[in-house]
Scaffold this motif. Structure first.
Motif, PDB file in Angstrom:
ATOM      1  N   CYS A 198       0.835  -1.209   0.000  1.00 10.38           N
ATOM      2  CA  CYS A 198       0.000   0.000   0.000  1.00 10.38           C
ATOM      3  C   CYS A 198       0.866   1.254   0.000  1.00 10.38           C
ATOM      4  N   LEU A 199       1.918   1.285   0.825  1.00 13.73           N
ATOM      5  CA  LEU A 199       2.818   2.438   0.851  1.00 13.73           C
ATOM      6  C   LEU A 199       3.533   2.608  -0.483  1.00 13.73           C
ATOM      7  N   ALA A 200       3.903   1.492  -1.107  1.00 16.12           N
ATOM      8  CA  ALA A 200       4.566   1.565  -2.411  1.00 16.12           C
ATOM      9  C   ALA A 200       3.633   2.165  -3.466  1.00 16.12           C
ATOM     10  N   VAL A 201       2.378   1.761  -3.432  1.00 17.13           N
ATOM     11  CA  VAL A 201       1.405   2.296  -4.389  1.00 17.13           C
ATOM     12  C   VAL A 201       1.179   3.784  -4.146  1.00 17.13           C
ATOM     13  N   LEU A 202       1.018   4.171  -2.869  1.00 20.86           N
ATOM     14  CA  LEU A 202       0.774   5.580  -2.547  1.00 20.86           C
ATOM     15  C   LEU A 202       1.962   6.460  -2.910  1.00 20.86           C
ATOM     16  N   ALA A 203       3.192   5.908  -2.834  1.00 18.36           N
ATOM     17  CA  ALA A 203       4.390   6.701  -3.104  1.00 18.36           C
ATOM     18  C   ALA A 203       4.415   7.220  -4.529  1.00 18.36           C
ATOM     19  N   HIS A 204       3.957   6.429  -5.477  1.00 17.91           N
ATOM     20  CA  HIS A 204       3.969   6.927  -6.859  1.00 17.91           C
ATOM     21  C   HIS A 204       2.595   7.401  -7.319  1.00 17.91           C
ATOM     22  N   LYS A 205       1.528   7.010  -6.615  1.00 17.28           N
ATOM     23  CA  LYS A 205       0.201   7.469  -7.018  1.00 17.28           C
ATOM     24  C   LYS A 205       0.020   8.959  -6.733  1.00 17.28           C
ATOM     25  N   GLY A 206       0.590   9.455  -5.611  1.00 18.31           N
ATOM     26  CA  GLY A 206       0.444  10.872  -5.282  1.00 18.31           C
ATOM     27  C   GLY A 206       0.975  11.792  -6.364  1.00 18.31           C
ATOM     28  N   PRO A 207       2.260  11.657  -6.755  1.00 15.41           N
ATOM     29  CA  PRO A 207       2.771  12.524  -7.825  1.00 15.41           C
ATOM     30  C   PRO A 207       2.046  12.351  -9.157  1.00 15.41           C
ATOM     31  N   VAL A 208       1.649  11.111  -9.479  1.00 13.86           N
ATOM     32  CA  VAL A 208       0.979  10.877 -10.762  1.00 13.86           C
ATOM     33  C   VAL A 208      -0.383  11.551 -10.797  1.00 13.86           C
ATOM     34  N   VAL A 209      -1.175  11.417  -9.728  1.00 15.57           N
ATOM     35  CA  VAL A 209      -2.511  12.003  -9.745  1.00 15.57           C
ATOM     36  C   VAL A 209      -2.434  13.532  -9.670  1.00 15.57           C
ATOM     37  N   PHE A 210      -1.389  14.060  -9.020  1.00 13.53           N
ATOM     38  CA  PHE A 210      -1.176  15.515  -9.057  1.00 13.53           C
ATOM     39  C   PHE A 210      -0.924  15.967 -10.487  1.00 13.53           C
ATOM     40  N   SER A 211      -0.122  15.209 -11.217  1.00 10.85           N
ATOM     41  CA  SER A 211       0.155  15.548 -12.616  1.00 10.85           C
ATOM     42  C   SER A 211      -1.096  15.418 -13.478  1.00 10.85           C
ATOM     43  N   VAL A 212      -1.961  14.441 -13.149  1.00 17.54           N
ATOM     44  CA  VAL A 212      -3.226  14.307 -13.878  1.00 17.54           C
ATOM     45  C   VAL A 212      -4.091  15.540 -13.657  1.00 17.54           C
ATOM     46  N   GLY A 213      -4.196  15.989 -12.401  1.00 19.92           N
ATOM     47  CA  GLY A 213      -4.973  17.193 -12.120  1.00 19.92           C
ATOM     48  C   GLY A 213      -4.412  18.405 -12.828  1.00 19.92           C
ATOM     49  N   LEU A 214      -3.080  18.520 -12.834  1.00 12.21           N
ATOM     50  CA  LEU A 214      -2.446  19.635 -13.538  1.00 12.21           C
ATOM     51  C   LEU A 214      -2.711  19.550 -15.031  1.00 12.21           C
ATOM     52  N   ARG A 215      -2.734  18.343 -15.576  1.00  5.91           N
ATOM     53  CA  ARG A 215      -2.997  18.160 -17.003  1.00  5.91           C
ATOM     54  C   ARG A 215      -4.430  18.577 -17.337  1.00  5.91           C
ATOM     55  N   LEU A 216      -5.372  18.229 -16.486  1.00  7.91           N
ATOM     56  CA  LEU A 216      -6.760  18.625 -16.712  1.00  7.91           C
ATOM     57  C   LEU A 216      -6.916  20.143 -16.690  1.00  7.91           C
ATOM     58  N   VAL A 217      -6.158  20.797 -15.818  1.00  8.56           N
ATOM     59  CA  VAL A 217      -6.192  22.261 -15.773  1.00  8.56           C
ATOM     60  C   VAL A 217      -5.601  22.833 -17.059  1.00  8.56           C
TER      61      VAL A 217
END
Length: 311
Positions: A198-217
């Protein structure tokens, strides 16, 4: 309630909250909104976009593609072992298969790439009017006519006209991957392995989903729709965990696991398509500060590469 089940439920809510928070930051804070800038975007915003492009590149190569290749090859080996066992074991056949190894994982990822390529080409061929002309280009054409300049054949920029379709492909590929990540967490049988994964997934999911939000903007998505996209994406990993909890322990057929690995490979190919044909060209198109942009893309990729050491 068993300790493992309690930990998995905690992981479910942790993934939901972390994904929502990281994805909504670029959407809810005005400092990330393009409308707040008059004229040209500030250099800091452009460099942040380059970092996010590097994060997408790292996520594609260091996480999605690697996991898809490993899972596909593993499931194919398992299928071969099962077939040899059922056929009584043929040593000559084993030698021939060993000498004729084929990269099925690479083929499936490439098929995912070309599948999205064919969908986009088909959409452009059959429904060119659905693409529309970007507002930016219409304003440029009108200004050119006002100043006496004439353009006989204005052509819409592919990076602008295809943004909604590619953003959809990006979300779909990441959503598939998130479901499989959650499924892996839900299938764990001990508390330490569940927490570690779970920690491994969260470690890379946070930056990726931030980039997704930035891409949508960046592509001008309405805030309401952008929030809906992030919410839908945030529910994918919890959905995978719930599916993992519903699967009886030890009940994993080779055929089902192979189908899961193939879907993961197709989603990785789709993700690479969007990364190379939309995100990176968009960020590197402008001629300003090319080396600084290269450095920012490298920083984003290096960050995901470091996470891959233990994630």
């Amino acid at each position: 309630m068993e300790p493992v089940l309690e930990v998995k439920i905690g992981c479910l809510f942790a993934m939901l909250v972390v994904t929502l928070v990281c994805g909504l930051i670029p959407i809810c804070f005005k400092c990330f909104q393009i409308e707040t800038f008059k004229g040209q975007l500030p250099r800091g915003f452009s460099l942040l976009s380059c970092v996010s492009a590097g994060i997408f590149l790292g996520a594609g190569f260091m996480h999605m593609t690697v996991e898809a290749l490993e899972n596909i090859e593993f499931e194919i080996r398992q299928l071969r072992v099962k077939n040899r066992t059922e056929s009584g074991g043929n040593s000559s056949g084993d030698a021939n298969s060993a000498s004729k190894e084929y990269s099925y994982g690479g083929l499936i990822i490439s098929l995912g790439f070309f599948f999205v390529f064919s969908l986009e080409s088909l959409a452009l061929q059959c429904c060119p009017e659905a693409i529309g002309k970007p507002k930016v280009q219409e304003e440029e054409v009108s200004e050119a006519q006002i100043h006496g300049f004439h353009s006989h054949e204005p052509s819409p920029s592919p990076s602008l006209s295809r943004k909604p379709f590619r953003a959809l492909i990006l979300l779909l590929s990441l959503s598939f991957h998130s479901v499989f990540e959650g499924l892996a967490v839900g299938l764990q049988t001990t508390v330490p392995t569940t927490v570690q994964l779970c920690l491994a997934v969260l470690a890379h999911k946070g930056p990726v989903v931030f980039s997704v939000g930035l891409r949508l903007v960046q592509i001008g998505t309405a805030p309401r729709w952008a929030m809906f996209c992030i919410l839908s994406f945030a529910l994918m990993s919890p959905l995978g965990i719930a599916l993992g909890l519903a699967v009886p322990t030890g009940d994993s057929e080779v055929g089902h696991s192979l189908a899961k690995a193939v879907l993961e490979g197709v989603s990785a190919g789709a993700f690479l398509y969007v990364t190379f044909l939309d995100i990176l060209p968009r960020e590197l198109a402008a001629p300003e500060a090319p080396m600084l942009k290269w450095a920012c893309v490298t920083v984003g990729f290096a960050f995901m590469a470091l996470i891959a050491l233990w994630a």
